[in-house]
Design a protein around this motif. Structure first.
Motif, short mmCIF file in Angstrom:
data_model
loop_
_atom_site.label_atom_id
_atom_site.label_comp_id
_atom_site.label_asym_id
_atom_site.label_seq_id
_atom_site.Cartn_x
_atom_site.Cartn_y
_atom_site.Cartn_z
N PRO A 165 0.86 -1.21 0.00
CA PRO A 165 0.00 0.00 0.00
C PRO A 165 0.88 1.24 0.00
N PRO A 166 0.40 2.41 -0.63
CA PRO A 166 1.22 3.64 -0.67
C PRO A 166 1.40 4.20 0.73
N GLN A 167 2.58 4.82 1.01
CA GLN A 167 2.84 5.41 2.33
C GLN A 167 2.09 6.74 2.47
N SER A 168 1.61 7.06 3.72
CA SER A 168 0.81 8.26 3.99
C SER A 168 1.66 9.52 3.86
N ILE A 169 1.01 10.62 3.35
CA ILE A 169 1.69 11.92 3.25
C ILE A 169 1.94 12.47 4.64
N ALA A 170 3.10 13.01 4.86
CA ALA A 170 3.46 13.58 6.16
C ALA A 170 4.02 14.99 5.96
N VAL A 171 3.68 15.89 6.92
CA VAL A 171 4.16 17.28 6.89
C VAL A 171 4.90 17.57 8.18
N THR A 172 6.04 18.20 8.09
CA THR A 172 6.78 18.65 9.27
C THR A 172 7.19 20.09 9.07
N VAL A 173 7.29 20.82 10.19
CA VAL A 173 7.76 22.21 10.18
C VAL A 173 8.89 22.33 11.18
N THR A 174 9.94 22.94 10.75
CA THR A 174 11.08 23.17 11.63
C THR A 174 11.43 24.65 11.60
N PRO A 175 11.85 25.19 12.75
CA PRO A 175 11.85 24.54 14.06
C PRO A 175 10.44 24.33 14.57
N ALA A 176 10.27 23.39 15.50
CA ALA A 176 8.95 23.06 16.01
C ALA A 176 8.43 24.13 16.97
N SER A 177 9.31 24.94 17.51
CA SER A 177 8.93 26.04 18.40
C SER A 177 10.07 27.05 18.40
N GLY A 178 9.78 28.20 18.93
CA GLY A 178 10.82 29.21 18.98
C GLY A 178 10.28 30.52 19.50
N SER A 179 11.12 31.53 19.55
CA SER A 179 10.71 32.86 19.99
C SER A 179 11.25 33.88 18.99
N VAL A 180 10.48 34.93 18.80
CA VAL A 180 10.83 35.97 17.82
C VAL A 180 10.62 37.33 18.47
N LEU A 181 11.61 38.21 18.40
CA LEU A 181 11.46 39.55 18.91
C LEU A 181 10.50 40.35 18.05
N LEU A 182 9.87 41.33 18.65
CA LEU A 182 8.93 42.18 17.93
C LEU A 182 9.53 42.70 16.63
N GLY A 183 8.81 42.49 15.54
CA GLY A 183 9.24 43.02 14.25
C GLY A 183 10.33 42.24 13.57
N ASN A 184 10.91 41.25 14.23
CA ASN A 184 11.98 40.45 13.61
C ASN A 184 11.39 39.29 12.81
N SER A 185 12.28 38.61 12.06
CA SER A 185 11.83 37.52 11.19
C SER A 185 12.44 36.19 11.62
N GLN A 186 11.75 35.13 11.30
CA GLN A 186 12.20 33.76 11.59
C GLN A 186 11.90 32.90 10.37
N ALA A 187 12.96 32.23 9.85
CA ALA A 187 12.79 31.33 8.71
C ALA A 187 12.24 30.00 9.19
N LEU A 188 11.18 29.53 8.58
CA LEU A 188 10.58 28.23 8.88
C LEU A 188 10.65 27.36 7.64
N THR A 189 10.85 26.06 7.86
CA THR A 189 10.94 25.11 6.75
C THR A 189 9.82 24.09 6.88
N ALA A 190 9.00 23.97 5.85
CA ALA A 190 7.94 22.97 5.82
C ALA A 190 8.33 21.87 4.84
N THR A 191 8.30 20.63 5.29
CA THR A 191 8.70 19.48 4.47
C THR A 191 7.52 18.53 4.31
N VAL A 192 7.24 18.17 3.07
CA VAL A 192 6.17 17.21 2.76
C VAL A 192 6.80 15.95 2.18
#
Length: 785
Positions: free
Chosen positions: A59-86
């Motif tokens: 049978p075909p394997q199920s689609i999975a999604v992950t986002v990294t980092p899984a948690s974090g903190s961001v200062l006001l107005g700053n940016s954070q790069a997130l990676t989504a993998t399917v």
């Protein structure tokens, strides 16, 4: 010889062996041999060997999604790069949302299709946001990361303290620092024992203006608070100073019944503007009240930093007091401790006074003059105009009051006359009208009268720009006549019909139209009722663009638990439908705005924005980028205690009691026929046995018990609805208490009151307050008997 066919068999190795000896016909054997030979030639035996079928596919394997980092903190107005993998999908694209909103919002932060999250410039509530990546191939597959929005804001204010003169302005500047990119706007507020009524004001830019009157104590605190992070306030101390000078000049002596000019000069410190109001009073060791004489303030010259000179006319009593000294005291409203005095001696003797001392008259108009003779029983006088006894047609005439045609007066005991101006400008001009005592010809009083060709009408303000729907008052002055009546009109090429250019009432109150006329120029005209050929005008322009006229509510108490809707009324707004419409900017931040028309817009106010006392800036921005005037939503400090204003028949008035009243927070949504403002419509007695309420509009009598205490069950009804989260209290020293409150349905609350035997008799008021600090009162609704 071949054996018979039945003699052959194959063993498991594929060999043929003889198993029987039963004979078969030779022909049959010969016919079958080729077939056997063929089978043997294929390497197979009898029966044949067959390969097993292949296994079923996995049978075909199920689609999975992950986002990294899984948690974090961001200062006001700053940016954070997130990676989504399917994984397990050929389509690896995702949809990114922040708190469920694709792409995010300015309030919770935004995210690009490439996964770059940018934190909001203002700290959200709550401070944790969720960024979710959802598979495009299978929308049921997603992954979420939690980001905490943090603040490292530092705030400073310059100067940290200041001494500011009465009516002066001191600029305070706030600086926001931090490693992020926060919203750098701030809110300013004032606090102090005399705030908000008497400690001055601060505008949206931190410009503090002291009050014009010195408060006690003469201190205040200015606080600036970051809009991005309201937990970061900083304050500066203000000392309000009073350094103006006041000087009073007066003659050393005044004859009994005579007049003297007294000048009070108030000189402020440069750049300041204390109250210029001066209070005049007379006193003396041998007199009081009018027995000391009278004072009439006749002029005020100059204002602001250039100094103010009040000139008063002092009229001495006809009988000198004993001792004959009178003191004039001038007390400045700005600082009563800086009062100044002058003492004059009142001397006995003949004297003459005349009023008014100056006048301006149009040709053929009249002014009434009144003379007084003091220090003698002979009240006879002589009247003249520029040296001509009784005057003449060229200089003007002295006439019997109201006589037309003029009945000339030259001398006698006539102390009140009319001066009738000539039909043309006299020479010299002004003329001098003199009245001389018959008892002492050296005693004379004069009035200077200027004659003009015709009455002159002036209108104030002369030039003004008025917002649509705004109300502007105009005043008219008619020089040269005592008749100040005018008829108001609106004139202009764009005003052919009523209402196009607005309206004006008989008192000069002008209401602008809802939009500017074309051409955008009109005149407010005042026509003299004395001479309808003479008029004055003011030039009026109706402003274009967005303009805020009023806020509903315009003021609230600090500390409201719930948010509320702010209604902004004005003109030049752009309706939300079909869009784009105008946007409300509250505290420097754009809000989701609903504009139902060009005159009304609404937006939500959060509890955090009114958590501390101060002013919250409100503006309208139209889609073309133009902004309206800035209006402040006043956030007043809540009352810490209730004051009691004691009135009685002996003391029916009270002074120095400032009552601060704010609007209900429901003012933005309440309307006639749909009243949601908290109120008390009726009260009544509640029957616990029948669970029923008998409402009435009359006060409820509550009988005290002979001993101990007793309870009463009452019911309270409001059209807006009441609930048990509200606070219910009864006025008085606190002996009448609310024991319980329960909903009785249909907006009715069942309230149980406890009344002790020692409760004070009389009328009581029931107060009800909601969590937004809106308060209503049923005044005198309860009577303790």
């Amino acid at each position: 010889m071949w054996p018979s066919l039945s003699q052959f068999r194959t063993d498991t190795s594929g060999r043929i062996s003889t198993i029987a000896h039963k004979a078969v016909p030779a022909l049959l054997a010969l016919q079958l041999l080729p077939a056997y030979a063929s089978l043997l030639g294929c390497g197979g035996g009898i029966p044949l060997s067959v390969a097993p079928p292949p296994p079923p596919p996995l049978p075909p394997q199920s689609i999975a999604v992950t986002v990294t980092p899984a948690s974090g903190s961001v200062l006001l107005g700053n940016s954070q790069a997130l990676t989504a993998t399917v994984t397990n999908a050929t389509d690896t694209s995702v949809t990114l949302t922040v708190n469920g909103v694709p792409g995010g919002t300015d309030t919770t932060g935004t995210i690009t299709p490439g996964g770059t999250y940018t934190a909001p410039a203002d700290l959200p509530s709550p401070t944790i946001v969720q960024v979710t990546a959802t598979s495009h191939a299978d929308a049921t597959k997603s992954a979420t990361t939690q980001l905490t929005i943090t603040s490292d804001i530092g705030i400073s204010v310059v100067p940290p303290n200041a001494s500011v003169e009465l009516g002066a302005t001191q600029a305070f500047h706030a600086a926001i620092s931090g490693a992020g990119h926060p919203d750098t706007s701030v809110r300013w507020s004032l606090a102090g024992a005399t705030c908000p009524a008497a400690c001055g004001s601060v505008d949206l830019n931190g410009n503090y203006t002291t009050p014009a009157i010195l408060p006690a104590p003469a201190t205040a605190t200015i606080t600036t608070q970051s809009v991005a992070d309201s937990s970061k306030p900083i304050s500066a101390a203000i000392n309000i100073t009073s350094n103006f000078t006041l000087q009073v000049t007066a003659p050393q002596s005044v004859p009994a019944g005579g007049t003297a000019t007294i000048v009070a000069t108030m000189t402020p410190v440069a750049g300041s503007n204390p109250s210029a109001v001066l209070a005049w009073s007379l006193s003396g060791p041998g007199c009081s009240s009018t027995t000391c004489g009278t004072l009439t303030v006749v002029t005020m010259q100059g204002s602001g930093g250039s100094g103010t000179a009040d000139t008063a006319t002092y009229t001495a009593p006809t009988t000198p007091p004993n001792p004959g000294r009178v003191t004039v005291t001038v007390t400045p409203q700005a600082d009563p401790t800086k009062k100044a005095q002058a003492t004059m001696a009142v001397q006995a003797g003949v004297n003459v006074s005349l009023s008014p001392l100056t006048a301006t008259l149009a040709a053929n108009h009249r002014v009434t003059l009144t003379a007084q003779v003091f220090g003698t029983t002979n009240t006879g006088v002589n009247w003249s105009v520029s040296g001509v006894l009784g005057g003449n047609a060229t200089l003007g005439q002295i006439c019997v009051v109201g006589a037309s045609p003029c009945q000339s007066v030259t001398s006698g005991n006539v102390l009140q006359v009319d001066y009738l101006a000539p039909g043309t400008i006299p020479q010299p001009n002004p003329v001098s009208v003199a009245v001389t005592s018959a008892a002492d010809a050296t005693k004379t009083a004069t009035a200077q009268i200027t004659v003009i060709d015709h009455v002159l009408v002036s209108v104030q303000p002369q030039t003004i720009t008025v917002a649509p729907l705004a109300v502007q008052g105009f005043t008219a002055a008619v020089l040269g006549t005592s008749n100040q009546s005018v008829v108001w009109q609106i004139q202009g090429t764009a005003c052919p019909s009523a209402g196009v250019c607005g309206s004006i009432d008989a008192n000069g109150n002008y209401t602008a139209p809802g939009s500017s006329p074309t051409p955008d120029a009109l005149q407010i005209v005042a026509i003299s009722s004395d001479d309808t050929t003479q008029s004055g005008a003011a030039n009026v322009t109706i402003s274009t663009g967005a303009n805020i006229l009023s806020l509903h509510p315009a003021s609230v108490y600090a500390g409201a638990v719930d948010g509320f809707t702010l209604l902004v009324v004005g003109s030049g707004f752009v309706a939300s439908s079909p869009g784009p419409g105008s946007t409300l900017i509250i505290g420097g931040t754009a809000r989701t705005t609903a504009c139902i028309s060009a005159t009304e817009c609404t937006a939500p106010i959060t509890a955090a924005e009114v958590s501390i006392a101060g002013n919250v800036s409100v503006q309208i921005e139209n889609p073309n980028g133009t902004k309206s005037n800035a209006v402040s939503l006043v956030v007043a400090p809540p009352n810490t205690s209730d004051d009691v204003i004691a009135l009685s028949s002996a003391s029916p008035t009270a002074m120095g009691k400032d009552i601060v009243v704010v609007d209900p927070t429901t003012a933005g949504v309440s309307a006639e026929g749909n009243d949601v403002d908290i109120n008390v419509a009726a009260l009544g007695m509640f029957s616990v046995a029948n669970n029923s309420c008998s409402l009435s509009g009359n006060p409820l009598p509550l009988q005290r018990p002979a001993g101990g205490s007793t309870t009463f069950d009452i019911c309270v009804f409001s059209e807006s609805g009441l609930d048990t989260s509200m606070a219910y209290t009864v006025t008085g020293p606190g002996e009448v208490t609310v024991m319980a409150k329960q909903p009785a349905g249909l907006g009715i609350i069942h309230v149980m009151l406890q009344i002790p035997a020692g409760a004070l008799p009389g009328a009581r008021t029931l107060f009800i307050q909601n969590t937004n600090l809106d308060k209503t009162a049923a005044s005198g609704a309860l009577v303790i008997q």
